[in-house]
Design a protein around this motif. Structure first.
Motif, PDB file in Angstrom:
ATOM      1  N   LEU A 160       0.833  -1.201   0.000  1.00  0.00           N
ATOM      2  CA  LEU A 160       0.000   0.000   0.000  1.00  0.00           C
ATOM      3  C   LEU A 160       0.871   1.256   0.000  1.00  0.00           C
ATOM      4  O   LEU A 160       0.573   2.237  -0.683  1.00  0.00           O
ATOM      5  CB  LEU A 160      -0.923   0.002   1.219  1.00  0.00           C
ATOM      6  N   GLU A 161       1.945   1.214   0.765  1.00  0.00           N
ATOM      7  CA  GLU A 161       2.834   2.371   0.849  1.00  0.00           C
ATOM      8  C   GLU A 161       3.484   2.657  -0.499  1.00  0.00           C
ATOM      9  O   GLU A 161       3.658   3.819  -0.878  1.00  0.00           O
ATOM     10  CB  GLU A 161       3.906   2.136   1.916  1.00  0.00           C
ATOM     11  N   ASN A 162       3.840   1.612  -1.239  1.00  0.00           N
ATOM     12  CA  ASN A 162       4.429   1.811  -2.565  1.00  0.00           C
ATOM     13  C   ASN A 162       3.454   2.526  -3.494  1.00  0.00           C
ATOM     14  O   ASN A 162       3.843   3.422  -4.249  1.00  0.00           O
ATOM     15  CB  ASN A 162       4.832   0.466  -3.175  1.00  0.00           C
ATOM     16  N   TYR A 163       2.186   2.116  -3.439  1.00  0.00           N
ATOM     17  CA  TYR A 163       1.172   2.774  -4.270  1.00  0.00           C
ATOM     18  C   TYR A 163       1.035   4.249  -3.881  1.00  0.00           C
ATOM     19  O   TYR A 163       0.887   5.119  -4.747  1.00  0.00           O
ATOM     20  CB  TYR A 163      -0.175   2.071  -4.135  1.00  0.00           C
ATOM     21  N   LEU A 164       1.071   4.526  -2.590  1.00  0.00           N
ATOM     22  CA  LEU A 164       0.982   5.916  -2.137  1.00  0.00           C
ATOM     23  C   LEU A 164       2.180   6.721  -2.643  1.00  0.00           C
ATOM     24  O   LEU A 164       2.016   7.820  -3.187  1.00  0.00           O
ATOM     25  CB  LEU A 164       0.932   5.971  -0.607  1.00  0.00           C
ATOM     26  N   ASP A 165       3.370   6.190  -2.436  1.00  0.00           N
ATOM     27  CA  ASP A 165       4.582   6.913  -2.825  1.00  0.00           C
ATOM     28  C   ASP A 165       4.623   7.197  -4.324  1.00  0.00           C
ATOM     29  O   ASP A 165       5.109   8.243  -4.755  1.00  0.00           O
ATOM     30  CB  ASP A 165       5.828   6.117  -2.440  1.00  0.00           C
ATOM     31  N   ASN A 166       4.121   6.267  -5.117  1.00  0.00           N
ATOM     32  CA  ASN A 166       4.172   6.405  -6.569  1.00  0.00           C
ATOM     33  C   ASN A 166       3.001   7.207  -7.134  1.00  0.00           C
ATOM     34  O   ASN A 166       2.907   7.394  -8.351  1.00  0.00           O
ATOM     35  CB  ASN A 166       4.215   5.028  -7.237  1.00  0.00           C
ATOM     36  N   GLY A 167       2.110   7.647  -6.236  1.00  0.00           N
ATOM     37  CA  GLY A 167       0.967   8.419  -6.698  1.00  0.00           C
ATOM     38  C   GLY A 167      -0.035   7.607  -7.490  1.00  0.00           C
ATOM     39  O   GLY A 167      -0.778   8.160  -8.308  1.00  0.00           O
ATOM     40  N   GLU A 168      -0.080   6.306  -7.244  1.00  0.00           N
ATOM     41  CA  GLU A 168      -0.969   5.421  -8.002  1.00  0.00           C
ATOM     42  C   GLU A 168      -2.293   5.269  -7.265  1.00  0.00           C
ATOM     43  O   GLU A 168      -2.549   4.271  -6.591  1.00  0.00           O
ATOM     44  CB  GLU A 168      -0.289   4.069  -8.216  1.00  0.00           C
ATOM     45  N   LYS A 169      -3.142   6.264  -7.413  1.00  0.00           N
ATOM     46  CA  LYS A 169      -4.387   6.299  -6.656  1.00  0.00           C
ATOM     47  C   LYS A 169      -5.300   5.121  -6.995  1.00  0.00           C
ATOM     48  O   LYS A 169      -5.842   4.472  -6.103  1.00  0.00           O
ATOM     49  CB  LYS A 169      -5.124   7.620  -6.900  1.00  0.00           C
ATOM     50  N   LEU A 186      -3.904  11.005  -0.358  1.00  0.00           N
ATOM     51  CA  LEU A 186      -2.443  11.018  -0.247  1.00  0.00           C
ATOM     52  C   LEU A 186      -1.792  10.621  -1.571  1.00  0.00           C
ATOM     53  O   LEU A 186      -0.809  11.243  -2.007  1.00  0.00           O
ATOM     54  CB  LEU A 186      -1.993  10.072   0.858  1.00  0.00           C
ATOM     55  N   ALA A 187      -2.325   9.584  -2.211  1.00  0.00           N
ATOM     56  CA  ALA A 187      -1.765   9.143  -3.491  1.00  0.00           C
ATOM     57  C   ALA A 187      -1.925  10.225  -4.552  1.00  0.00           C
ATOM     58  O   ALA A 187      -1.010  10.471  -5.344  1.00  0.00           O
ATOM     59  CB  ALA A 187      -2.439   7.848  -3.941  1.00  0.00           C
TER      60      ALA A 187
END
Length: 230
Positions: free
Chosen positions: A18-27, A111-112
């Motif tokens: 989940l954190e990777n998706y957030l960091d990459n902006g992959e909403k 956040l994403a």
């Protein structure tokens, strides 16, 4: 959809994804995976057992998002009404399991989305920096490796990113800039063709002539001659 307690706990160990998706902006990817992990359609357990399970899930989700926001110093960057901190800190602010899941899912989407916008802005800044360098040092060798080093990216990744953001290849932009500069010099100076070629970073006058003809339909001399009649 029923999921056992231990299965639920195993899903709580996937916060790194989940954190990777957030960091990459992959909403979209974040929302889909979050829903897959935690959405339920019916009560999981007895009322008492379900409440304790809900509290455990809330505490893990709350800690995850609170830590994420603090580590990246996002609290001052985001609208407090969007975060609704009271809902992140108190389970009593949620009417039930599904409302709690909806809140954290929407928080993650915010956040994403923010991270995605920041990445776009940073990318535009990197491209602007590279463009400035190209214009300033047009007379020098402008290799992909050198330009990628300016923005601390690998050459293959920067090449893909540049084309994705601008719709053209980096070499195409460099050549267009060189030809535009050559046009200006041909119209406003009496410098020789090979001197202009050198000034725009092309040591070979024949190559400059071929490139200029390909881009404009004229040789440099034909362009110079025609510009005098304008």
């Amino acid at each position: 959809m029923f999921i056992e307690m231990e299965q639920l706990r195993s899903r709580l160990n996937k916060f790194d994804l989940l954190e990777n998706y957030l960091d990459n902006g992959e909403k979209g990817e974040f929302v889909a995976f979050f829903r897959e992990l935690f959405t339920v359609e019916v009560p999981l357990f007895s009322e008492e057992e379900g409440r304790w399970c809900e509290l455990e899930l809330f505490s893990r989700l709350s800690a995850f998002f609170l830590s994420y926001i603090n580590r990246r110093r996002l609290l001052e960057e985001l609208d407090s009404s969007t975060i609704q901190a009271e809902k992140m800190l108190s389970p009593d602010e949620h009417a039930g399991w599904n409302e709690m899941i909806d809140y954290f899912c929407e928080l993650g989407a915010v956040l994403a989305d923010y991270n995605g916008q920041q990445q776009i802005e940073r990318t535009h800044e990197m491209i602007a920096k590279v463009h400035d360098y190209i214009h300033q040092f047009l007379h020098e060798e402008l290799s992909l490796t050198k330009l990628a080093e300016l923005v601390y990216l690998s050459p293959p990744y920067f090449s893909r990113l540049y084309k994705q953001m601008t719709g053209q290849g980096l070499l195409s932009y460099i050549n267009k800039t060189r030809i535009n500069k050559a046009k200006l010099l041909l119209k406003t100076t009496d410098r020789k063709i090979h001197e202009i070629a050198s000034e725009i970073g092309l040591e070979s006058a024949p190559y400059f002539t071929r490139l200029f003809r390909k881009r404009t339909g004229f040789t440099p001399q034909e362009y110079r001659d025609s510009s005098k009649s304008w």
